[in-house]
Design a protein around this motif. Sequence first.
Motif, mmCIF file in Angstrom:
data_model
loop_
_atom_site.group_PDB
_atom_site.id
_atom_site.type_symbol
_atom_site.label_atom_id
_atom_site.label_comp_id
_atom_site.label_asym_id
_atom_site.label_seq_id
_atom_site.Cartn_x
_atom_site.Cartn_y
_atom_site.Cartn_z
ATOM 1 N N SER A 18 -7.560 20.951 11.681
ATOM 2 C CA SER A 18 -8.868 20.678 11.077
ATOM 3 C C SER A 18 -9.813 21.842 11.362
ATOM 4 N N LEU A 19 -10.873 21.945 10.584
ATOM 5 C CA LEU A 19 -11.820 23.054 10.724
ATOM 6 C C LEU A 19 -12.475 23.090 12.095
ATOM 7 N N ASP A 20 -12.819 21.917 12.635
ATOM 8 C CA ASP A 20 -13.517 21.903 13.920
ATOM 9 C C ASP A 20 -12.622 22.312 15.084
ATOM 10 N N ARG A 21 -11.310 22.368 14.877
ATOM 11 C CA ARG A 21 -10.384 22.824 15.917
ATOM 12 C C ARG A 21 -10.190 24.337 15.885
ATOM 13 N N TYR A 22 -10.687 24.984 14.839
ATOM 14 C CA TYR A 22 -10.450 26.423 14.682
ATOM 15 C C TYR A 22 -11.623 27.261 15.162
ATOM 16 N N LEU A 26 -20.211 27.406 12.888
ATOM 17 C CA LEU A 26 -20.026 27.738 11.477
ATOM 18 C C LEU A 26 -19.855 29.239 11.302
ATOM 19 N N GLN A 27 -20.690 30.019 11.973
ATOM 20 C CA GLN A 27 -20.609 31.474 11.837
ATOM 21 C C GLN A 27 -19.276 31.994 12.371
ATOM 22 N N ASP A 28 -18.830 31.451 13.480
ATOM 23 C CA ASP A 28 -17.552 31.834 14.066
ATOM 24 C C ASP A 28 -16.406 31.536 13.095
ATOM 25 N N LEU A 29 -16.438 30.358 12.524
ATOM 26 C CA LEU A 29 -15.418 29.927 11.565
ATOM 27 C C LEU A 29 -15.391 30.834 10.334
ATOM 28 N N ILE A 30 -16.552 31.093 9.776
ATOM 29 C CA ILE A 30 -16.643 31.950 8.586
ATOM 30 C C ILE A 30 -16.161 33.363 8.895
ATOM 31 N N ASN A 31 -16.547 33.898 10.046
ATOM 32 C CA ASN A 31 -16.128 35.255 10.418
ATOM 33 C C ASN A 31 -14.608 35.357 10.571
ATOM 34 N N LEU A 46 -5.328 21.264 7.336
ATOM 35 C CA LEU A 46 -4.596 20.062 6.925
ATOM 36 C C LEU A 46 -5.510 18.850 6.754
ATOM 37 N N HIS A 47 -6.436 18.632 7.694
ATOM 38 C CA HIS A 47 -7.298 17.444 7.626
ATOM 39 C C HIS A 47 -8.181 17.460 6.381
ATOM 40 N N PRO A 55 -10.204 30.351 -5.387
ATOM 41 C CA PRO A 55 -11.672 30.325 -5.406
ATOM 42 C C PRO A 55 -12.235 28.937 -5.076
ATOM 43 N N GLY A 56 -11.607 27.894 -5.626
ATOM 44 C CA GLY A 56 -12.063 26.536 -5.333
ATOM 45 C C GLY A 56 -11.880 26.182 -3.868
ATOM 46 N N GLY A 57 -10.800 26.641 -3.292
ATOM 47 C CA GLY A 57 -10.548 26.399 -1.868
ATOM 48 C C GLY A 57 -11.563 27.087 -0.986
ATOM 49 N N ARG A 58 -11.977 28.302 -1.373
ATOM 50 C CA ARG A 58 -13.008 29.010 -0.603
ATOM 51 C C ARG A 58 -14.342 28.285 -0.687
ATOM 52 N N LEU A 59 -14.673 27.759 -1.860
ATOM 53 C CA LEU A 59 -15.913 26.999 -2.016
ATOM 54 C C LEU A 59 -15.890 25.753 -1.130
ATOM 55 N N VAL A 60 -14.803 25.000 -1.201
ATOM 56 C CA VAL A 60 -14.678 23.782 -0.403
ATOM 57 C C VAL A 60 -14.691 24.119 1.087
ATOM 58 N N PHE A 61 -14.082 25.234 1.467
ATOM 59 C CA PHE A 61 -14.094 25.665 2.869
ATOM 60 C C PHE A 61 -15.520 25.801 3.384
ATOM 61 N N HIS A 62 -16.363 26.474 2.617
ATOM 62 C CA HIS A 62 -17.743 26.680 3.065
ATOM 63 C C HIS A 62 -18.507 25.361 3.150
ATOM 64 N N VAL A 63 -18.279 24.465 2.223
ATOM 65 C CA VAL A 63 -18.942 23.153 2.264
ATOM 66 C C VAL A 63 -18.465 22.359 3.476
ATOM 67 N N PHE A 64 -17.144 22.282 3.688
ATOM 68 C CA PHE A 64 -16.608 21.524 4.827
ATOM 69 C C PHE A 64 -16.994 22.154 6.159
ATOM 70 N N ALA A 65 -17.051 23.476 6.216
ATOM 71 C CA ALA A 65 -17.444 24.141 7.455
ATOM 72 C C ALA A 65 -18.880 23.769 7.819
ATOM 73 N N ALA A 66 -19.755 23.746 6.824
ATOM 74 C CA ALA A 66 -21.145 23.350 7.078
ATOM 75 C C ALA A 66 -21.222 21.895 7.526
ATOM 76 N N LEU A 67 -20.436 21.017 6.914
ATOM 77 C CA LEU A 67 -20.419 19.609 7.316
ATOM 78 C C LEU A 67 -19.874 19.440 8.730
ATOM 79 N N ALA A 68 -18.844 20.183 9.078
ATOM 80 C CA ALA A 68 -18.274 20.092 10.424
ATOM 81 C C ALA A 68 -19.297 20.503 11.473
ATOM 82 N N GLU A 69 -20.048 21.557 11.197
ATOM 83 C CA GLU A 69 -21.077 21.981 12.142
ATOM 84 C C GLU A 69 -22.175 20.931 12.233
ATOM 85 N N PHE A 70 -22.564 20.342 11.127
ATOM 86 C CA PHE A 70 -23.590 19.297 11.124
ATOM 87 C C PHE A 70 -23.153 18.106 11.972
ATOM 88 N N ILE A 71 -21.912 17.669 11.796
ATOM 89 C CA ILE A 71 -21.400 16.529 12.563
ATOM 90 C C ILE A 71 -21.352 16.858 14.048
#
Length: 101
Positions: A18-22, A26-31, A46-47, A55-71
């Motif tokens: 999952s994104l929060d395990r990586y 948010l900045q760390d994840l994006i970098n 996977l999660h 391109p769609g996957g990159r868009l969703v990545f940025h949205v989910f990364a922001a949500l993971a940081e918010f949570i």
Amino acid sequence: MKACHAFLDAGDALVVPSLDRYGRSLQDLINMVAELRERGIGFTSLHENLDTTTPGGRLVFHVFAALAEFIFCTATTRARRPSVVRFPGARACLAARASPA
């Protein structure tokens, strides 16, 4: 994490649970994902079921990364918040409710 990144070659894909395990933020994840992309390495979570090689996957990545940081921030804020909120006049309110009218 650096050893894992050093092991990967162009054309490989890094798969994480999952994104929060990586990443820690948010900045760390994006970098880190940007570094992988520059080296021609894909990233899959996977999660969240996303793949940054599209391109769609990159868009969703940025949205989910922001949500993971918010949570994460919301959870840490709740952990630090006292269970009882105190404000001026709280005792007066409680005393007035406790005394019979």
